[in-house]
Design an enzyme around this catalytic site. Structure first.
Site, mmCIF file in Angstrom:
data_model
loop_
_atom_site.group_PDB
_atom_site.id
_atom_site.type_symbol
_atom_site.label_atom_id
_atom_site.label_comp_id
_atom_site.label_asym_id
_atom_site.label_seq_id
_atom_site.Cartn_x
_atom_site.Cartn_y
_atom_site.Cartn_z
ATOM 1 C CG HIS A 307 40.104 58.671 -7.556
ATOM 2 N ND1 HIS A 307 39.309 59.540 -8.263
ATOM 3 C CD2 HIS A 307 39.813 57.427 -7.990
ATOM 4 C CE1 HIS A 307 38.561 58.834 -9.099
ATOM 5 N NE2 HIS A 307 38.845 57.559 -8.962
ATOM 6 C CG ASP A 364 41.360 49.588 -8.817
ATOM 7 O OD1 ASP A 364 40.456 48.734 -8.807
ATOM 8 O OD2 ASP A 364 41.531 50.403 -9.728
HETATM 9 N N1 ACO Z 1 51.924 57.617 -4.566
HETATM 10 C C1 ACO Z 1 52.744 58.663 -4.320
HETATM 11 N N2 ACO Z 1 52.511 59.930 -4.689
HETATM 12 C C2 ACO Z 1 51.354 60.166 -5.349
HETATM 13 C C3 ACO Z 1 50.437 59.145 -5.640
HETATM 14 C C4 ACO Z 1 50.745 57.839 -5.220
HETATM 15 N N3 ACO Z 1 49.906 56.843 -5.469
HETATM 16 N N4 ACO Z 1 49.392 59.667 -6.310
HETATM 17 C C5 ACO Z 1 49.631 60.975 -6.428
HETATM 18 N N5 ACO Z 1 50.823 61.290 -5.854
HETATM 19 C C6 ACO Z 1 51.404 62.630 -5.717
HETATM 20 C C7 ACO Z 1 51.995 63.102 -7.034
HETATM 21 O O1 ACO Z 1 53.365 62.747 -7.144
HETATM 22 C C8 ACO Z 1 51.764 64.582 -6.929
HETATM 23 O O2 ACO Z 1 52.745 65.092 -6.029
HETATM 24 P P1 ACO Z 1 53.324 66.610 -6.244
HETATM 25 O O3 ACO Z 1 52.157 67.507 -6.053
HETATM 26 O O4 ACO Z 1 54.377 66.737 -5.191
HETATM 27 O O5 ACO Z 1 53.881 66.637 -7.646
HETATM 28 C C9 ACO Z 1 50.422 64.712 -6.214
HETATM 29 O O6 ACO Z 1 50.326 63.515 -5.429
HETATM 30 C C10 ACO Z 1 49.231 64.809 -7.156
HETATM 31 O O7 ACO Z 1 49.274 63.705 -8.044
HETATM 32 P P2 ACO Z 1 48.853 63.764 -9.564
HETATM 33 O O8 ACO Z 1 49.512 62.633 -10.308
HETATM 34 O O9 ACO Z 1 49.059 65.138 -10.101
HETATM 35 O O10 ACO Z 1 47.299 63.518 -9.446
HETATM 36 P P3 ACO Z 1 46.358 63.050 -10.615
HETATM 37 O O11 ACO Z 1 44.997 63.463 -10.221
HETATM 38 O O12 ACO Z 1 46.882 63.482 -11.936
HETATM 39 O O13 ACO Z 1 46.505 61.448 -10.581
HETATM 40 C C11 ACO Z 1 46.204 59.169 -10.043
HETATM 41 C C12 ACO Z 1 45.610 60.581 -9.980
HETATM 42 C C13 ACO Z 1 46.631 58.848 -11.498
HETATM 43 C C14 ACO Z 1 45.112 58.170 -9.648
HETATM 44 C C15 ACO Z 1 47.417 59.089 -9.092
HETATM 45 O O14 ACO Z 1 47.013 59.372 -7.764
HETATM 46 C C16 ACO Z 1 48.128 57.736 -9.163
HETATM 47 O O15 ACO Z 1 48.996 57.537 -10.015
HETATM 48 N N6 ACO Z 1 47.763 56.763 -8.243
HETATM 49 C C17 ACO Z 1 48.317 55.450 -8.284
HETATM 50 C C18 ACO Z 1 47.625 54.626 -9.374
HETATM 51 C C19 ACO Z 1 46.212 54.238 -8.992
HETATM 52 O O16 ACO Z 1 45.956 53.763 -7.892
HETATM 53 N N7 ACO Z 1 45.296 54.392 -9.971
HETATM 54 C C20 ACO Z 1 43.890 53.985 -9.785
HETATM 55 C C21 ACO Z 1 42.985 55.164 -9.794
HETATM 56 S S1 ACO Z 1 41.356 54.635 -9.415
HETATM 57 C C22 ACO Z 1 40.752 54.047 -10.836
HETATM 58 O O17 ACO Z 1 41.121 54.320 -11.940
HETATM 59 C C23 ACO Z 1 39.684 53.078 -10.685
#
Ligand code: ACO
Length: 428
Positions: A307, A364
């Site tokens: 998140h 979610d």
């Molecule tokens: N699975 C695997 N790796 C992940 C995940 C995941 N679900 N989420 C983040 N990471 C990793 C990224 O690859 C990144 O790794 P790195 O530092 O080695 O490059 C690190 O964790 C940070 O991730 P970011 O994408 O930079 O974090 P950001 O804050 O931009 O994204 C997000 C947050 C979009 C929610 C992300 O965690 C994601 O894509 N999750 C899956 C989708 C999801 O569940 N979305 C619902 C969010 S809740 C809502 O909207 C109600």
């Protein structure tokens, strides 16, 4: 702590005010920086940028705290109901008995939609995703209530638009589903409460009687409360930016619905169930999928994990996990996908990749499992989220207008070609 910050650009210092929120959060106000120094700040994805001050929702991602107007999400989910929470978010205080009755009565009175909405609905092929239909029907309200386009309406007139939208949202949502499955739409039944009315419009059909199960209606009500607001997320920020141009509330919220649709935001609940089903079909080897999620050459992410702001745990996920267990038990549903979800969660919580990046299950991860148990089809999950988020969007839109916020217009750092002369086609 001092209430100013100093920024040095090219050897020159600039003093900027630091503002403090009611929970002692500090923010450097950089709005005058460009005027003084010629430089802007850059922050793709607004990871560290506050776009507004707001008195609606407080969220502490490090501590896992979420409060609407000062009331904890745990208290509200346990003791309140969705329409009371809607009033709280929109008007800033818990309603008195009289305010609550008036609010619920006017919402109940406006559930019916203009008959011509059916014609718009019929124009959509059955392949239309219900989120696209929902956002279109919400925007189409500007045609049925053209007075809503006036940005300078009185507070009473704005309240009327608010009541209409909350009242009609379940009708639009249920009808978007009926259109998809090719069944006749059901008209609202004002003898039912908000969630029961929605369930009846969604599931009743001319061939079968449908009785609303109170366990299902209550579970849905709780889910709507948990989704009702979440400060400046992608869809809410969209609503505020669109509304900042003085576009109507219906147009702004229609845009918010589209922002919510994406799998990185509200669409994650659909993506979670699709992921869990794929894992099940693939033999249920959670370790293999965990490895894929960690592999930087593989685009797969563990949906429902991570998140932008919760770097401890998502308090809504805790409540929802318990609610999922309760609902499944009460309805006697055995869902193998829940076992896969629990297995994945356990593995992720002890895996260094997830631990180091503070990736926890979000709201979610479990909401899809409850929706499934309630009989809601997968591509309606995000529509459920939109129904829940509606009062938050309205409250944020209203706050933005009442605060007379300026039009949202970020700047950029240009990285394209420098000036060059046009070259005719023959000379290229
Ligand atoms: N699975 C695997 N790796 C992940 C995940 C995941 N679900 N989420 C983040 N990471 C990793 C990224 O690859 C990144 O790794 P790195 O530092 O080695 O490059 C690190 O964790 C940070 O991730 P970011 O994408 O930079 O974090 P950001 O804050 O931009 O994204 C997000 C947050 C979009 C929610 C992300 O965690 C994601 O894509 N999750 C899956 C989708 C999801 O569940 N979305 C619902 C969010 S809740 C809502 O909207 C109600």
């Amino acid at each position: 702590m001092s209430n100013t910050a100093e920024i040095k650009v090219g050897g020159q210092s600039y003093e900027l005010p630091v503002i403090e929120g009611s929970e002692q959060e500090q923010a450097i106000d950089i709005s005058a920086l460009r005027g003084q120094s010629g430089v802007i700040t850059i922050d793709p994805g607004f990871k560290n940028t506050g776009s507004t001050t707001s008195a609606i929702t407080f969220l502490d991602g490090e501590k896992g705290i979420l409060r609407y107007r000062g009331y904890s999400i745990e208290d509200l989910a346990e003791k309140s109901n969705f329409l009371e929470v809607s009033f709280l978010l929109i008007y800033g205080h818990l309603p008195s008995n009289e305010e609550y009755t008036r609010f619920v009565d006017s919402i109940t009175k406006h559930t019916l939609v203009h008959e011509d909405v059916k014609k718009i609905l019929e124009g959509f092929p059955s392949t239309a995703h219900p989120m696209g239909v929902l956002s279109s029907l919400v925007c189409a309200q500007t045609a049925f209530y053209p007075e809503s386009l006036d940005p300078n309406r009185s507070a009473d007139e704005v309240d009327m638009s608010i009541i209409r939208l909350i009242a009609k949202m379940p009708t639009f949502a249920a009808w978007s589903y009926k259109n998809q499955i090719g069944q006749p739409v059901n008209y609202p039944d004002n003898k039912q409460n908000y969630t029961a009315n929605f369930l009846k419009m969604m599931f009743a059909n001319p061939a079968e009687a449908y009785e609303v199960d109170p366990v299902v209606a209550n579970a849905l009500d709780k889910l709507l409360i948990l989704h009702a607001d979440h400060e400046q997320n992608c869809s809410t920020a969209t609503v505020r930016v669109v509304g900042s141009s003085h576009a109507s509330m219906y147009a702004s919220i229609s845009a918010g619905i589209n922002a919510l649709w994406g799998p990185l935001h509200g669409g994650a609940n659909q993506a979670v169930i699709e992921m869990l089903e794929n894992i099940k079909k693939d033999g249920g080897d959670t370790k293999k999928w965990m490895a894929k999620a960690k592999d930087k050459n593989d685009p797969f992410r563990l949906m429902g994990f991570g998140h932008r702001v919760y770097k401890n745990f998502d308090p809504r996920a805790k409540i929802i996990k318990k609610a999922a267990d309760d609902v499944l038990e009460k309805l006697g549903v055995k869902d193998p996908v829940l076992d896969i979800a629990k297995g994945l969660e356990e593995e992720a919580l002890r895996d260094p990749y997830f631990v180091e990046r503070k990736l926890y299950p979000n709201v979610d991860f479990y909401s899809g499992i409850i929706y499934r148990a309630l009989g809601i089809p997968t591509d309606m999950f995000t529509v459920m989220f939109a129904m829940g988020r509606l009062p938050g969007w309205i409250a944020q839109w209203k706050e933005m207008r009442e605060n007379k916020e300026p039009i949202g217009r970020p700047r950029q750092v240009y990285t394209g070609a420098n000036e060059r002369s046009y070259v005719g086609m023959d000379e290229r």
